[in-house]
Structure formats: C-alpha cells, structure tokens
Design a protein around this motif. Structure first.
Motif, PDB file in Angstrom:
ATOM      1  N   VAL A  98       0.870  -1.226   0.005  1.00 46.61           N
ATOM      2  CA  VAL A  98      -0.079  -0.149   0.156  1.00 46.61           C
ATOM      3  C   VAL A  98       1.055   1.199  -0.002  1.00 46.61           C
ATOM      4  CG1 VAL A  98      -1.840   1.498   1.365  1.00 46.61           C
ATOM      5  CG2 VAL A  98      -2.026  -1.002   0.851  1.00 46.61           C
ATOM      6  N   VAL A  99       1.667   1.321   0.816  1.00 48.63           N
ATOM      7  CA  VAL A  99       2.946   2.479   1.021  1.00 48.63           C
ATOM      8  C   VAL A  99       3.478   2.450  -0.235  1.00 48.63           C
ATOM      9  CG1 VAL A  99       4.779   3.432   1.928  1.00 48.63           C
ATOM     10  CG2 VAL A  99       3.053   2.434   3.662  1.00 48.63           C
ATOM     11  N   VAL A 100       4.114   1.607  -0.830  1.00 48.10           N
ATOM     12  CA  VAL A 100       4.884   1.819  -2.169  1.00 48.10           C
ATOM     13  C   VAL A 100       4.001   2.355  -3.209  1.00 48.10           C
ATOM     14  CG1 VAL A 100       5.901   0.641  -3.894  1.00 48.10           C
ATOM     15  CG2 VAL A 100       6.650   0.158  -1.777  1.00 48.10           C
ATOM     16  N   VAL A 101       2.421   1.507  -3.484  1.00 47.37           N
ATOM     17  CA  VAL A 101       1.664   2.150  -4.314  1.00 47.37           C
ATOM     18  C   VAL A 101       1.233   3.506  -4.269  1.00 47.37           C
ATOM     19  CG1 VAL A 101      -0.619   1.686  -5.198  1.00 47.37           C
ATOM     20  CG2 VAL A 101       0.791  -0.388  -4.896  1.00 47.37           C
ATOM     21  N   TRP A 102       1.130   3.767  -2.902  1.00 48.93           N
ATOM     22  CA  TRP A 102       0.675   5.153  -2.665  1.00 48.93           C
ATOM     23  C   TRP A 102       1.830   6.230  -3.181  1.00 48.93           C
ATOM     24  CZ3 TRP A 102       2.668   9.274   0.408  1.00 48.93           C
ATOM     25  CH2 TRP A 102       1.760  10.321   0.470  1.00 48.93           C
ATOM     26  N   ASN A 103       3.046   5.759  -3.067  1.00 46.62           N
ATOM     27  CA  ASN A 103       4.111   6.651  -3.261  1.00 46.62           C
ATOM     28  C   ASN A 103       3.978   6.926  -4.992  1.00 46.62           C
ATOM     29  OD1 ASN A 103       5.527   7.608  -1.084  1.00 46.62           O
ATOM     30  ND2 ASN A 103       6.604   5.560  -0.611  1.00 46.62           N
ATOM     31  N   ARG A 104       4.065   5.959  -5.654  1.00 45.53           N
ATOM     32  CA  ARG A 104       4.214   5.744  -6.718  1.00 45.53           C
ATOM     33  C   ARG A 104       3.054   6.624  -7.437  1.00 45.53           C
ATOM     34  NH1 ARG A 104       7.058   3.564 -10.762  1.00 45.53           N
ATOM     35  NH2 ARG A 104       8.320   2.452  -9.415  1.00 45.53           N
ATOM     36  N   PHE A 105       1.608   6.290  -7.044  1.00 50.95           N
ATOM     37  CA  PHE A 105       0.717   6.576  -8.153  1.00 50.95           C
ATOM     38  C   PHE A 105       0.111   7.946  -7.364  1.00 50.95           C
ATOM     39  CE2 PHE A 105       1.049   2.315  -9.023  1.00 50.95           C
ATOM     40  CZ  PHE A 105       1.293   2.277 -10.555  1.00 50.95           C
ATOM     41  N   PHE A 106       0.202   8.211  -6.061  1.00 48.59           N
ATOM     42  CA  PHE A 106      -0.636   9.257  -5.750  1.00 48.59           C
ATOM     43  C   PHE A 106       0.235  10.549  -5.449  1.00 48.59           C
ATOM     44  CE2 PHE A 106      -3.587   5.785  -4.946  1.00 48.59           C
ATOM     45  CZ  PHE A 106      -4.735   6.433  -5.322  1.00 48.59           C
ATOM     46  N   ARG A 107       1.449  10.021  -4.697  1.00 50.48           N
ATOM     47  CA  ARG A 107       2.537  11.280  -4.361  1.00 50.48           C
ATOM     48  C   ARG A 107       2.967  12.041  -5.933  1.00 50.48           C
ATOM     49  NH1 ARG A 107       7.190   9.657  -0.367  1.00 50.48           N
ATOM     50  NH2 ARG A 107       7.797  11.560  -1.412  1.00 50.48           N
ATOM     51  N   LYS A 108       2.911  11.246  -6.918  1.00 49.33           N
ATOM     52  CA  LYS A 108       3.719  11.684  -8.175  1.00 49.33           C
ATOM     53  C   LYS A 108       2.352  11.994  -9.240  1.00 49.33           C
ATOM     54  CE  LYS A 108       7.494   9.833  -9.023  1.00 49.33           C
ATOM     55  NZ  LYS A 108       8.647   8.663  -9.324  1.00 49.33           N
ATOM     56  N   ARG A 109       1.311  11.936  -8.857  1.00 44.15           N
ATOM     57  CA  ARG A 109       0.347  12.155  -9.764  1.00 44.15           C
ATOM     58  C   ARG A 109       0.168  13.684 -10.504  1.00 44.15           C
ATOM     59  NH1 ARG A 109      -4.991  12.270  -5.509  1.00 44.15           N
ATOM     60  NH2 ARG A 109      -4.157  13.996  -4.398  1.00 44.15           N
ATOM     61  N   ASP A 110       0.969  14.744  -9.808  1.00 45.66           N
ATOM     62  CA  ASP A 110       0.985  16.013 -10.421  1.00 45.66           C
ATOM     63  C   ASP A 110       2.543  16.151 -10.998  1.00 45.66           C
ATOM     64  OD1 ASP A 110       2.195  16.033  -8.047  1.00 45.66           O
ATOM     65  OD2 ASP A 110       1.294  17.817  -7.466  1.00 45.66           O
ATOM     66  N   SER A 111       3.298  15.104 -11.241  1.00 47.27           N
ATOM     67  CA  SER A 111       4.720  15.390 -11.552  1.00 47.27           C
ATOM     68  C   SER A 111       4.674  15.362 -13.174  1.00 47.27           C
ATOM     69  CB  SER A 111       5.206  14.221 -10.949  1.00 47.27           C
ATOM     70  OG  SER A 111       5.222  13.014 -11.304  1.00 47.27           O
ATOM     71  N   GLY A 112       4.010  15.884 -13.785  1.00 51.40           N
ATOM     72  CA  GLY A 112       4.210  16.107 -15.328  1.00 51.40           C
ATOM     73  C   GLY A 112       5.305  16.706 -15.741  1.00 51.40           C
ATOM     74  N   ILE A 113       5.864  16.450 -16.828  1.00 47.12           N
ATOM     75  CA  ILE A 113       7.130  17.135 -17.296  1.00 47.12           C
ATOM     76  C   ILE A 113       6.756  18.340 -17.892  1.00 47.12           C
ATOM     77  CG2 ILE A 113       9.167  16.775 -18.532  1.00 47.12           C
ATOM     78  CD1 ILE A 113       9.219  13.864 -17.838  1.00 47.12           C
ATOM     79  N   PRO A 114       6.961  19.418 -17.953  1.00 46.53           N
ATOM     80  CA  PRO A 114       6.516  20.539 -18.593  1.00 46.53           C
ATOM     81  C   PRO A 114       7.211  20.699 -20.052  1.00 46.53           C
ATOM     82  CG  PRO A 114       7.870  21.061 -16.434  1.00 46.53           C
ATOM     83  CD  PRO A 114       7.942  19.911 -16.853  1.00 46.53           C
ATOM     84  N   ALA A 115       6.450  21.203 -20.891  1.00 51.60           N
ATOM     85  CA  ALA A 115       6.792  21.199 -22.359  1.00 51.60           C
ATOM     86  C   ALA A 115       8.186  21.627 -22.555  1.00 51.60           C
ATOM     87  CB  ALA A 115       5.713  22.055 -23.066  1.00 51.60           C
ATOM     88  N   GLY A 116       8.862  21.135 -23.489  1.00 52.93           N
ATOM     89  CA  GLY A 116      10.261  21.568 -23.771  1.00 52.93           C
ATOM     90  C   GLY A 116      11.356  20.863 -22.948  1.00 52.93           C
ATOM     91  N   LEU A 117      10.968  20.202 -21.875  1.00 56.08           N
ATOM     92  CA  LEU A 117      11.916  19.544 -21.143  1.00 56.08           C
ATOM     93  C   LEU A 117      11.844  18.015 -21.281  1.00 56.08           C
ATOM     94  CD1 LEU A 117      11.803  21.701 -17.847  1.00 56.08           C
ATOM     95  CD2 LEU A 117      13.286  21.855 -19.647  1.00 56.08           C
ATOM     96  N   LYS A 118      12.895  17.316 -20.832  1.00 56.57           N
ATOM     97  CA  LYS A 118      12.702  15.972 -21.118  1.00 56.57           C
ATOM     98  C   LYS A 118      13.262  15.348 -19.615  1.00 56.57           C
ATOM     99  CE  LYS A 118      17.460  16.296 -23.201  1.00 56.57           C
ATOM    100  NZ  LYS A 118      18.047  15.832 -24.450  1.00 56.57           N
ATOM    101  N   PRO A 119      12.619  14.180 -19.470  1.00 60.38           N
ATOM    102  CA  PRO A 119      13.196  13.522 -18.134  1.00 60.38           C
ATOM    103  C   PRO A 119      14.597  12.963 -18.131  1.00 60.38           C
ATOM    104  CG  PRO A 119      12.128  11.896 -19.466  1.00 60.38           C
ATOM    105  CD  PRO A 119      12.072  13.286 -20.223  1.00 60.38           C
ATOM    106  N   LEU A 120      15.106  12.976 -17.028  1.00 61.05           N
ATOM    107  CA  LEU A 120      16.478  12.618 -16.910  1.00 61.05           C
ATOM    108  C   LEU A 120      16.585  11.091 -17.216  1.00 61.05           C
ATOM    109  CD1 LEU A 120      17.415  14.209 -13.487  1.00 61.05           C
ATOM    110  CD2 LEU A 120      18.510  14.685 -15.543  1.00 61.05           C
ATOM    111  N   PRO A 121      17.899  10.897 -17.902  1.00 63.87           N
ATOM    112  CA  PRO A 121      17.803   9.195 -18.042  1.00 63.87           C
ATOM    113  C   PRO A 121      18.024   8.369 -16.780  1.00 63.87           C
ATOM    114  CG  PRO A 121      19.919  10.504 -18.518  1.00 63.87           C
ATOM    115  CD  PRO A 121      18.911  11.550 -18.143  1.00 63.87           C
ATOM    116  N   GLY A 122      18.109   7.095 -16.998  1.00 61.11           N
ATOM    117  CA  GLY A 122      18.315   6.500 -15.836  1.00 61.11           C
ATOM    118  C   GLY A 122      17.757   4.911 -16.021  1.00 61.11           C
TER     119      GLY A 122
END
Length: 606
Positions: A13-37
């Motif tokens: 439950v904790v991991v799912v919450w971290n992944r899907f709810f804490r990060k739900r507003d972490s969209g990448i702004p236009a013109g930027l790209k995610p860090l590799p990894g």
C-alpha cells in the motif's frame, strides 16, 4: 504468518501510494525531458539492482552509462545522482535556495527535519539557522585555541595502545578520535566508549541499509510490541538524550570546581542567551551532535591510510623522511603543518581515494527545477556522488591509484601553491556543497594531522606476509575464462565471420533475426563482463568496506612495528608523564551491568 501477511500488504500500500498518488502531479513541462536512468520494475523500481555491498560503485557505473546526472526510482522515491563536481556546484551551491533541505529519515523516532536534534540532518528552519550559527562560534573559538592541544594529547595514548596491542588498531584509532571529540564537547575523555556507541547506533538509524525502518518505513507506525525495530529506536533515542543531559550536567559541575577547563558545552553555558536556544536540551543536542559527527567520520580516513600504506608502500618512506626532517626526535604537532606538505598530501589523497561518505550526504529538492533541458521534479533526493566526483579522470589522472604526489607536483591538475598551505582538506567536496557544508572541517584536519602524522612517525606499516602468500596461492588456483572462450560458448550458434556475429543455426525454425542474435550476444557478453568486474571487486582487499552511510575499511591484518626502540621509549615516557598527571582516565560505564541490557537506558544491539 498472519503478521507477515499484514506487513507485506502494508508495504505494498505504501509503495503504491508513493508511486501513483504522490507523483500524480509530476508531469514534465513542455520543452523539457526526463533525466535518463535505469527503467526498473513496477512498484519497486530499481531497488533490486542496487547491491548491499559497495552500492556506491553501482551508482558510479550507472553514471558512466547514463551520464553525469541521472535518476533512479527506488520504491516510488525519485533519487538523482550527480557524478560531476561542476553539476553539483551548479545545482547544490548556485541554487542552494531550493536544494538545501534534507530528506526525511523514517527510521528515527523524531522527525530529523524539525526535531532540532541533528544539525546536519535538519531542514532549513529557525532551529537549523541558530544551531549553525552556534556551530560556527564553537569551531572558531576552539580553532583559535588550536583545539586546546587535545589531538596531540590523545595521539600519545593512541601510540601507546598501538605499541602494546597493534592487532587492535581499529579500537585504538576510533578511541583516539572519540577521546579528542569528547574533550572538545565536554572537557572529559572518559565518555569516549559511550560516544562511540552513540555514534554506531545513530549511524544505523540514519543509513539506508541500516535500520529496518528505512527499508520498510510503515513499521515505524506500528506499536513497539509489533515492531522490534521501533522499540530499538525508542531506546536508542531515549538513552542518547539522557546521556547528553548527563554530560551537560557534568560540565555545570566543572564550571564551579574547575572553570578553566574548556569545552563546547562550556561555551554554551557561559552565554546561553547569546545562543538563543529554546532550552538546555537543545543546547545539549547542539553540542552532542558535533561529538557524534566527529566520532563517526574521522577514524575512517585513518583506517584507510593504513590500508593505503599496505598496498602502496612506496609512499611511507617518503612520508617518514619528511617527518624525520621536520621533527626527528619528537611527535609531529599541528604547529608543524605548514612544513609537512607530504603528510597533508597523504591525508588529502586518502579522503579522495576512499572517501568516508562515498554516496555524499543527500539534499532534498523543494521545487521543480530544470538543468540543461532535463526536468528535475520537486521532492527528488539529490546525491552528490563523491565516489564518482573524486574519480574524474581529467582532474585525477589514474583515479583508482593512491597517489599523494598528484597534490605536490606541478604536472598534475590538482597541484596548488603555496605548499605551506596546500594541499588541504578544507573545502574539499567530501565536506558537502552550498549551505550544507560541514562546519567541522578544521577539527577534522587537526585530528588527522596529529593522528596520521604520529602513526607514520612511530611505525612501519606493511602487509601481513602470510596473508599475502595465501592470497597469491588462491589466485593461482583460480581459472579465468577468457573473452574469446566466452564468445565461442555464448550459445550453440557457431561464429566464423570477421565481426564475430553468430551464424543462424541450420535446420531450426523460425530463423532468428540477426539483430535478435546480436542483442542476445551483447547481453550475455555484458553480463559476463559485469560478473568479472564484480569478482575483481570482491577480491580487491582495498574495497572491503562497511555497508552503512559512513564507509569504513573492515578490520584487516597487517604488520605495525616500531621503527626503532628509541621511538618506543619516547612514547612510553610521554604516556607515563601524562598518565601520572591524571590526563588519561579510563572510560566510564554509564548504565550499569551489561551496559543497561533490559533496562530503560542503555546500549542497544548493533
């Protein structure tokens, strides 16, 4: 089984919450790209790919693969690793306003960010500001007094212990640092064993691979009877506070009976209003944390120095020649520092070659940011990866080799003048970036100059010959598969063209596509190379380190012998003189039988 099922469910439950709810507003702004990894797996990310031992080397390998700044998902938490000093300065120093917080450490009983207990682990707030001001004050005062000659005083006792029981070198080196730090913090050395225990316990509590609460944070919300890790932490925190109060009260008594005895606590008690602390408890932690920090870190470079002298013996005679020239018939002191550039070079190189905090102390990003077109989301844990930063081949040619000459000869990029000042460990990257730089740099250098200088002045250091013979014999018995043999036996496919590409086997359908065959071949070859690299690291005696946040060489066997009888007589004479003056008091037990096992206060298992 029912309890395990409940724990596993809560973890999910904790991991799912971290992944899907804490990060739900972490969209990448236009013109930027995610860090590799690395891509990682659903839910757990790349947790399974990070080894418990030498994890920092894995992060360094990823830096070579993905670039000098990349991100890793660890069970829903975004970790950004920086392998470049330039990038670390661009972000953590130049943008310190948003990169100076610390991440939450779930295994601690009180929130490290706001409790006011551990200055290096606090977020930017009023507590952090006033305790940092206090730290600057006590460091300036004690530095001006040459740290009250405590390093020189305790180096004599350390040499005496090494002379009597060289096989217990780890205990002697750690006790030396702890005794100096105890004297600085409280004016007494008899709390040194307790300080070492406080440091060990806290190190477990704050290390990602230490306390279970850092691996499974939800267990800290369970009752003590259901969570032994939480009960462990509760007793640790309770005992720590009680001991800090005991030490502070001892200084209060000293002020009445011996007001001339200096200490950091006395500086606070002499002018409590100037510190603006909430109460005396905050003052006790402001001092105690510096005591723990010193006991945690400074012994590691001393142990690594012994390791380096065993594997790079050509430099010990050069160091001893300098010491004999500057102080032929006495122990070196910090007053000799301007005339001991080779000693300072050895200290600087030890901390580069085997940094005591190889992953760096993490920062926490409080706002979304971007760097060179890459998006860095708010809430990322930022790691200045010291293992990689100290191995930049452009700055440090042949970076894996221990070479103090890189700081002394003009042909190296790291050379600086004047040699009466440089090399120095002051402001090196190991002490952090921006507003989070360590304020104990000068006392660290003072301890290492007196400690390492005295060891090299008194002793010859060499590998244990019997151990070396066994190691070589074992190596000769091990067969190594060559790369050619690997390529030949990668699969049942034969290989006869110039590129080494396996041919499609005859009579098997469907026929694999050449790209698929090449991809399979490259994966197998990569796995083989990684296995060989890991085997090489496993056999490297200079990489047998502890797995916690502070990386210390695990105890190893080597020869530590007096250079001559005259030096031994000098050490014995100095020790007898100081001992008769009452300077060397035995360590004290504060908690009674078995150090308080089963009682309200006392040591917990480490």
């Amino acid at each position: 089984m029912a309890v395990l099922f409940i724990l596993a469910t809560l973890l999910l439950v904790v991991v799912v919450w971290n992944r899907f709810f804490r990060k739900r507003d972490s969209g990448i702004p236009a013109g930027l790209k995610p860090l590799p990894g690395p891509k990682g797996l659903p839910i757990i990310g790349s947790v399974h790919e990070v080894p418990e031992k030498l994890g920092w080397i894995k992060f360094a390998d990823w830096g070579k693969q993905y670039g000098p700044i990349y991100q890793v998902d660890l069970a829903g938490s975004n970790h950004v690793w920086i392998s470049s000093d330039e990038i670390a300065r661009d972000l953590l120093s130049k943008k310190a306003a948003i990169y100076s917080d610390r991440p939450h450490i779930p295994a601690l009983m009180d929130d490290n960010r706001t409790s006011g207990q551990y200055l290096p682990l606090m977020s930017k707030n009023e507590l952090w500001t006033r305790q940092r001001k206090f730290a600057n004050h006590i460091m300036r005062k004690s530095e001006a007094a040459d740290f009250y000659k405590y390093p020189e005083l305790e180096s004599i006792r350390m040499l005496k212990e090494l002379m009597d029981e060289p096989e217990k070198y780890n205990h002697a080196l750690e006790s030396y640092v702890s005794r100096v730090t105890c004297r600085l913090a409280w004016g007494h050395s008899e709390g040194s064993d307790e300080l070492k225990q406080r440091a060990r316990e806290l190190l477990i509590g704050v290390s990602p691979t230490g306390a279970l609460g850092n691996k499974l944070p939800f267990i800290m919300a369970l009752p003590d009877w259901l969570s032994p890790a939480k009960a462990w932490e509760r007793k640790r925190a309770r005992t720590e506070r009680k001991w800090f109060e005991i030490m502070q009260n001892q200084v209060k008594e000293d002020i009445v009976t011996d007001p001339s005895k200096p200490s950091w606590t006395k500086l606070f008690l002499d002018a409590p209003k100037a510190c603006n602390f909430a109460d005396e408890v905050e003052g006790s932690y402001a001092v105690g944390m510096h005591g723990i920090a010193g006991a945690l870190t400074i012994a590691a470079p001393m142990q690594a120095f012994c390791l380096a002298m065993c594997h790079y013996p050509q430099y010990l005679p050069m160091l001893q020649e300098e010491l004999d020239r500057v102080c032929p018939d006495r122990l070196p002191t910090n007053a000799d520092k301007p005339n001991l550039p080779f000693l300072r070079a050895c200290i600087r190189e030890v901390m580069r070659w085997r940094p005591p905090v190889p992953t760096g102390i993490p920062h926490f990003l409080t706002e979304d940011d971007e760097y060179n077109g890459y998006f860095i989301p708010k809430g990322s844990v930022m790691h200045p990866l010291e293992w990689s930063i100290s191995r930049d081949p452009e700055t440090f040619p042949d970076p894996e080799a221990f070479n103090p000459l890189r700081w002394l000869e003009p042909k190296y990029p790291t050379y600086r003048e004047p040699l009466t000042q440089y090399p120095t460990i002051i402001n090196m990257t190991q002490f952090g970036y921006g507003r989070r730089t360590c304020q104990g740099q000068t006392v660290t250098e003072s301890d290492l100059v007196a400690g390492i200088g005295s060891i090299a002045w008194a002793f010859d250091i060499a590998k244990d010959s019997r151990r070396e013979r066994i190691r070589k014999a074992m190596q000769n018995e091990k067969a190594t598969v060559s790369e050619e043999e690997l390529i030949t036996g990668l699969s049942e496919h034969s290989s006869d063209d110039e590129s080494g590409m396996p041919r499609t086997p005859i009579g098997e359908f469907p026929v694999p596509h050449p790209d698929e065959i090449r991809e399979e071949y490259e994966k197998k070859l990569q796995r083989k190379r990684e296995a060989e690299k890991q085997k090489e690291r496993d056999e490297d005696e200079t990489l047998i380190f502890s797995t916690l946040l502070i990386a210390k060489p695990l105890p190893f066997k080597f020869s530590l012998t007096l250079r001559d009888e005259k030096r031994g007589e000098k050490i014995q004479s100095l020790f007898d003189e100081k001992n008769s003056n009452g300077d060397y008091i035995e360590s004290r037990n504060y908690w009674g039988e078995n150090n308080g096992e089963g009682k309200e206060f006392g040591w917990v298992k480490v």
